[in-house]
Design an enzyme around this catalytic site. Structure first.
Site, PDB file in Angstrom:
ATOM      1  CE  LYS A  88      12.142  38.805  15.313  1.00 12.43           C
ATOM      2  NZ  LYS A  88      13.039  38.545  16.463  1.00 12.43           N
ATOM      3  CB  SER A 125      16.394  40.451  15.379  1.00  8.24           C
ATOM      4  OG  SER A 125      15.569  39.598  16.149  1.00  8.24           O
ATOM      5  CB  SER A 127      15.622  39.854  19.281  1.00  8.61           C
ATOM      6  OG  SER A 127      16.903  39.707  18.737  1.00  8.61           O
TER       7      SER A 127
END
Lengths: 99, 503
Positions: free
Chosen positions: B82, B157, B181
């Site tokens: 990420k 997210s 997330s």
């Protein structure tokens, strides 16, 4: 809860150092009020007998011996700088007109 | 069968058996990224692909294998990271224009651990700006599309990491979970995601959203793969002062034990507050079927009430903005990141304000301003102070519940993936996505989400979530692996997005 006026939202943006345009203010201010209205439900839920928690797991400050280890070189530290001069960050003037 | 459709554990076993090389594995995933990830119409899970770097790491891994000295069981299995985790030599944008082009001079501890174990890093995955959002639509670089339906969101997210794994672009990915997330995107994309116990995985080099809530964790297609990855990235880190000294162990073992489908003696609590009319019918149907399977495998099922959960979302949306408004003050246009200089002779403050207006998107601005408000004098006690007290009540609720049961279970998210654009200007409705996942972050307890099936009404994935006491992450893996095994038997394997099934 009192609704935030446009001026109050502009003040918050100033405190947060965000230069909101009028159009953004029109767009964001009502949304902020909706959010604040929804979180206002927690007022008064917990009484004085409830202690506050800042961290989910109890923690104490951590100390260690002061050991010298390699750090970033000036070139590495300045690699992302928007502007630099003589191995330093170069910044705009820091005093306002009134100073 | 192409290697990309194998689990990470299977890929690792094939490497160990000499059936495949890391270069072949890495190239196969790079080919899949090239085929499906195009930003215009494709998944757009990646913000940056490092083909050369990944292949060089793969080549080094193969040399180690050839000389009989692999660094780790997963040495040579590629992974995606990420874009909120710092990586030397690779851009780290956090999905924000504020950090466009920034290349960090240091690795996050978890990234350093991946490198030390020999996992080639395929690239950096898309995310809501600074991890603020539940749909990945708040990325300044355009949304990620759900592999199950490209018109829908992949959750957020960490939508990029989840979509990459769901679309077979990577067998493993790292995510971060501040209010859901990792877990909510898992539910939206039919994949597995784990938020470990707070402090059990280092946050050093994770660009902080909310320090007291953030946690790095695994994003995979199976429970066992998550266990392998969490064991790799976990452990105490002197560079993170909130790192817990006690290691979380036995995860892989617990996942293998769970695979035997024996849950005799395990007590599972169904959370009363995380169900109801607001929950999509198909989500609840698949959830109830999962609970029935747990009972069939010998688990004792009871209903438990955690009454303070009803205040969790309000408390979270005060604590998080308060912490993020302070964290994001560092983006001041002076030392790194975007600098926009207005005309004339602007002061540093003028430059700061114009740069932050230009560099941050709407959701980041909203949360910074809410946080600024919640922390201002006169409102502090009524909002932030209350929120912190509610945090105490939620922790107490968890403690009481775990006196009665070993793990808690709920659906991961109230609905399946919604259409891109549907909630962009309705922040509150977006926030409701995290209703079931937020309490774990407030209390620091670990949680896992795994697929529970497809909602009959729309054919999209639904998720089931387990929560365990602090440091008892192994329980999640045992129960999660048991349920997964039972579901895979019903489905004939994992659920795969129709357009991404192997031909």
């Amino acid at each position: 809860m009192p609704e935030l006026s446009r001026d109050e939202v502009r003040h918050l943006a100033d405190l947060a150092r965000i230069d909101l345009s009028d159009a953004e203010l029109e767009h964001l201010a009502p949304q902020l009020n909706v959010i604040l209205e929804s979180v206002a439900s927690i007022q008064g839920v917990a009484g004085d007998d409830v202690v506050a928690t800042s961290h989910p797991i109890p923690m104490t400050n951590v100390f260690r011996d002061d050991v010298v280890v390699p750090g970033l070189t000036p070139v590495q530290a300045l690699a992302g700088a928007p502007a630099k001069e003589d191995d330093k960050f170069s910044v705009p003037r820091i005093l306002g007109d009134e100073q | 069968m192409s290697w990309i459709y194998r689990t990470a554990a299977e890929q690792a076993a094939a490497l160990a058996a000499g059936e495949v090389t890391s270069v072949e594995l890495t190239q196969a995933h790079l080919d899949q990224i090239a085929a499906v990830d195009d930003g215009g119409e494709g998944v757009h899970a990646f913000l940056h692909v490092d083909a050369d770097g990944a292949l060089a790491q793969a080549m080094a891994s193969d040399e180690r294998r050839a000389s009989g000295s692999p660094l780790h069981e997963l040495d040579g299995v590629p992974i995606a990271v990420k874009d909120v985790l710092t990586t030397i030599g690779l851009p780290t944008t956090c999905g924000s224009k504020m950090l466009e082009g920034w290349v960090p001079p240091y690795d996050a501890t978890v990234v350093a651990k991946l490198k030390a174990a020999g996992l080639p890093i395929l690239g950096k995955t898309n995310m809501d700006e600074f991890a603020m959002g539940s749909s990945t639509e708040n990325s300044a670089y355009g949304p990620t599309r759900n592999p199950w339906d490209h018109t829908r969101i992949p959750g957020g997210s960490g939508g990029g990491s989840a979509a990459a794994v769901a679309a077979f672009e990577a067998p493993l990915a790292l995510g971060t979970d501040t209010g859901g997330s990792i877990r909510q995107p898992g539910a939206m994309t039919g994949t597995v995601g784990v938020k470990p116990t707070y402090g059990s995985v280092s946050r050093y080099g994770l660009v902080a959203l909310a320090n007291s809530l953030d946690q790095v964790g695994p994003v995979t297609r199976t429970v066992l793969d998550s266990a392998l990855l969490q064991e790799l990235i976990g452990g105490h880190d002197p560079k993170d002062s909130t790192s817990v000294p006690t290691p979380v162990t036995g995860l892989v073992e617990a996942a293998r034990q769970g695979g035997t489908k024996d849950l005799a003696g395990v007590k599972v609590g169904v959370v009363k507050e995380l169900a109801g009319d607001a929950w999509q019918t198909g989500v609840m149907q698949r959830f109830e079927e999962s609970v029935a399977l747990l009972r069939q495998m010998g688990a004792e099922i009871v209903e438990v009430s955690l009454p303070s959960f009803v205040h969790a979302m309000a408390a979270y949306y005060l604590i998080l903005p308060a912490e993020c408004s302070s964290n994001l003050a560092k983006f001041d246009a002076m030392r790194y990141g975007l600098r926009v200089t207005p005309e004339g002779s602007p002061s540093a403050e003028d430059v700061m304000k114009v740069s932050r207006d230009a560099g941050f998107g709407d959701e980041v601005k909203r949360r910074i301003m809410i946080g600024t408000y919640a922390l201002s004098s006169g409102y502090y006690d009524a909002y932030y102070g209350q929120a912190q007290k509610i945090r105490t009540l939620i922790i107490e609720d968890f403690k009481k519940a775990f006196e009665q049961v070993d793990v808690l279970v709920s659906p991961t998210a109230p609905s399946t993936a919604f259409p891109i654009g549907e909630k962009v200007d309705d922040p509150l409705s977006m926030y409701l996505q995290d209703l079931a996942t937020i309490p774990a972050n407030l209390a620091g307890v670990p949680g896992i989400s795994l697929p529970s099936g497809l909602a009959p009404e729309d054919g999209l994935p639904t998720g089931v979530q387990f929560l365990a006491p602090v440091l008892e992450d192994a329980r999640l893996y045992r129960v999660g692996a048991a349920l997964e095994t039972a579901l895979f038997e019903q489905w004939g394997g994992q659920i795969v997005p129709p357009a991404y099934k192997e031909n």
